[in-house]
Scaffold this motif. Structure first.
Motif, PDB file in Angstrom:
ATOM      1  N   ALA A  49     -15.173  -5.312   0.983  1.00 26.83           N
ATOM      2  CA  ALA A  49     -13.956  -5.466   0.164  1.00 26.83           C
ATOM      3  C   ALA A  49     -14.002  -4.558  -1.054  1.00 26.83           C
ATOM      4  N   THR A  52     -13.357  -0.885   0.287  1.00 24.28           N
ATOM      5  CA  THR A  52     -11.981  -0.651   0.729  1.00 24.28           C
ATOM      6  C   THR A  52     -11.052  -0.683  -0.473  1.00 24.28           C
ATOM      7  N   SER A  54      -7.890  -1.093  -2.901  1.00 22.98           N
ATOM      8  CA  SER A  54      -6.752  -2.007  -2.960  1.00 22.98           C
ATOM      9  C   SER A  54      -5.537  -1.229  -3.464  1.00 22.98           C
ATOM     10  N   ASN A 334      -3.178  -1.469   8.537  1.00 25.00           N
ATOM     11  CA  ASN A 334      -3.613  -1.211   7.161  1.00 25.00           C
ATOM     12  C   ASN A 334      -4.389   0.090   7.038  1.00 25.00           C
ATOM     13  N   ALA A 376      -8.799   3.164   5.451  1.00 23.63           N
ATOM     14  CA  ALA A 376      -8.469   1.739   5.483  1.00 23.63           C
ATOM     15  C   ALA A 376      -8.219   1.260   4.055  1.00 23.63           C
ATOM     16  N   GLN A 378      -6.645  -2.237   1.572  1.00 23.82           N
ATOM     17  CA  GLN A 378      -6.235  -3.640   1.522  1.00 23.82           C
ATOM     18  C   GLN A 378      -5.067  -3.760   0.556  1.00 23.82           C
TER      19      GLN A 378
END
Length: 390
Positions: A49, A52, A54, A334, A376, A378
């Motif tokens: 997380a 990746t 945002s 995504n 990728a 998020q």
């Protein structure tokens, strides 16, 4: 026999304790491994997380109705006349200063012209002399005609006297024209307003040397009619079709914040300036209270019909790279998809796109410089969504 029996009875109890201990050890080992596996997967998920990026998304808006494009413009007086001297001399006096309201023909200043005054007196004296010569020539012509009737003089001599009388009359006309010319110049000693308006400049003072033949001399006064104003707007060639007959625009000026004025189209240059690539449009703006000032800057809101084939996105979505203007779109998995776009209109904080986007696309707002095709990402929650999640 009794001793051996006691040994036999204790052995099963000892074996059961060992088995229970082993079972507990196995359970503890399994629990420890499970906890470590859970922690490992949690750390992996947290690390993924963090790696990746945002992103925040925006959805393109469809164009509808009339929209306005803001362009810079400048204001000029409806009529503005720099007033130069027509005669040389010294400024004797002035009666109107900057800001004065003047009527058409009203005196602004007076020039002292001693040389011109002497020329005027000389011209009038020359006229008197020419008139006297003409009267004498006419009388002589009459006498010679009488003598010719009695054959006292020749026809040639009589014709000569007649010609001299006509020449004397012509000299009178020339002298009269010279007097009229200098009289007209004498009238220019009084500098007057050519039309009703406001004195916007005074560049002379009492005693100044006035030269009428020096083209580089500054204007003595400038008078402007500001009851109406001319608004000039440079319209980029790509939006030249927005200039339509009888159109109106709204304009703002910095010295009147929150107040808008209306301008009506007078015409346009009908040609694109090669240096600026723009079309010059001229508007008329009523200014009965004198609130608008000549030379002022204005922000002009030019109405434009919306194109149903264009989509509007914030300017912060644009990516400038070697491939040209692009935007980053997030697909169903995504993943980042870079789209080449064509900007139909730059509205400052918004862009109207006519190629490269579709309605419903999820466009990344404020994309990072390192964002690449296939990355990728998020989706970051909006502020209101984050509040609901909590």
């Amino acid at each position: 026999m009794s001793h051996d029996a006691s040994i036999i009875t204790r052995t099963p109890k000892l074996g059961r304790a060992v088995r229970i201990g082993l079972a507990l050890a196995v359970i503890a080992t399994i629990a420890g491994v499970s906890v470590r596996a859970y922690d490992y997967h949690h750390v992996v998920a947290w690390t993924h997380a963090q790696v990746t990026p945002s992103v925040q998304l925006v959805t393109p808006e469809s164009g509808h109705g009339l929209q306005a494009m803001t362009l810079p413009g400048h204001l000029d007086a409806w009529i503005s006349a720099p007033i130069h001297a027509r005669v040389s001399g010294y400024l004797k006096s002035w009666s109107r200063d900057i800001g004065s309201q003047v009527a058409a023909g009203q005196s602004l200043a007076e020039i002292d012209t001693p040389e011109l005054d002497q020329q005027f007196e000389q011209a009038k004296a020359s006229l008197v002399r020419a008139q006297a010569n003409a009267r004498l020539a006419v009388l002589t012509d009459k006498r010679w005609k009488n003598l010719l009737a009695s054959n006292s003089v020749s026809k040639q001599e009589a014709d000569e006297k007649a010609g001299e009388a006509e020449a004397a009359q012509a000299n009178v006309l020339g002298a009269q024209a010279d007097v009229d010319r200098i009289a007209a110049l004498e009238a220019f000693k009084h500098i007057t307003a050519p039309f009703a308006g406001t004195v916007t400049a005074r560049s002379t003072d009492i005693g100044d040397l006035i030269s009428a033949n020096n083209e580089s001399s500054p204007a003595l006064f400038t008078v402007s009619d500001t009851t109406r104003m001319r608004l000039y707007v440079e319209v980029p060639q790509g939006y030249a079709d927005a200039i339509r007959p009888d159109m109106s625009v709204q304009l703002d000026v910095p010295d009147h914040p929150g107040e808008q004025f209306t301008g009506h189209l007078i015409g346009n240059s009908g040609a694109v300036n090669q240096a600026s690539g723009s079309l010059l449009a001229q508007f008329e703006v009523d200014n009965p209270r004198g609130e608008l000032l000549p030379g002022a800057y204005a922000e002009v809101h030019l109405p434009m019909a919306a194109n149903n084939h264009t989509l509007t996105v914030p300017a912060t979505t644009l990516i400038f790279r070697a491939q040209g203007p692009q935007v980053a779109v997030v697909d169903a998995h995504n993943k980042v998809v870079l789209r080449n776009v064509h900007i139909a209109m730059d509205l400052g904080d918004r862009l109207r796109i006519d190629k490269g986007l579709q309605a419903g696309d999820r466009v990344i707002n404020h994309p990072s410089d390192s964002l690449a095709q296939g990355d990728a990402v998020q989706i970051a929650l909006a502020d209101d969504d984050a509040g609901k999640a909590e």
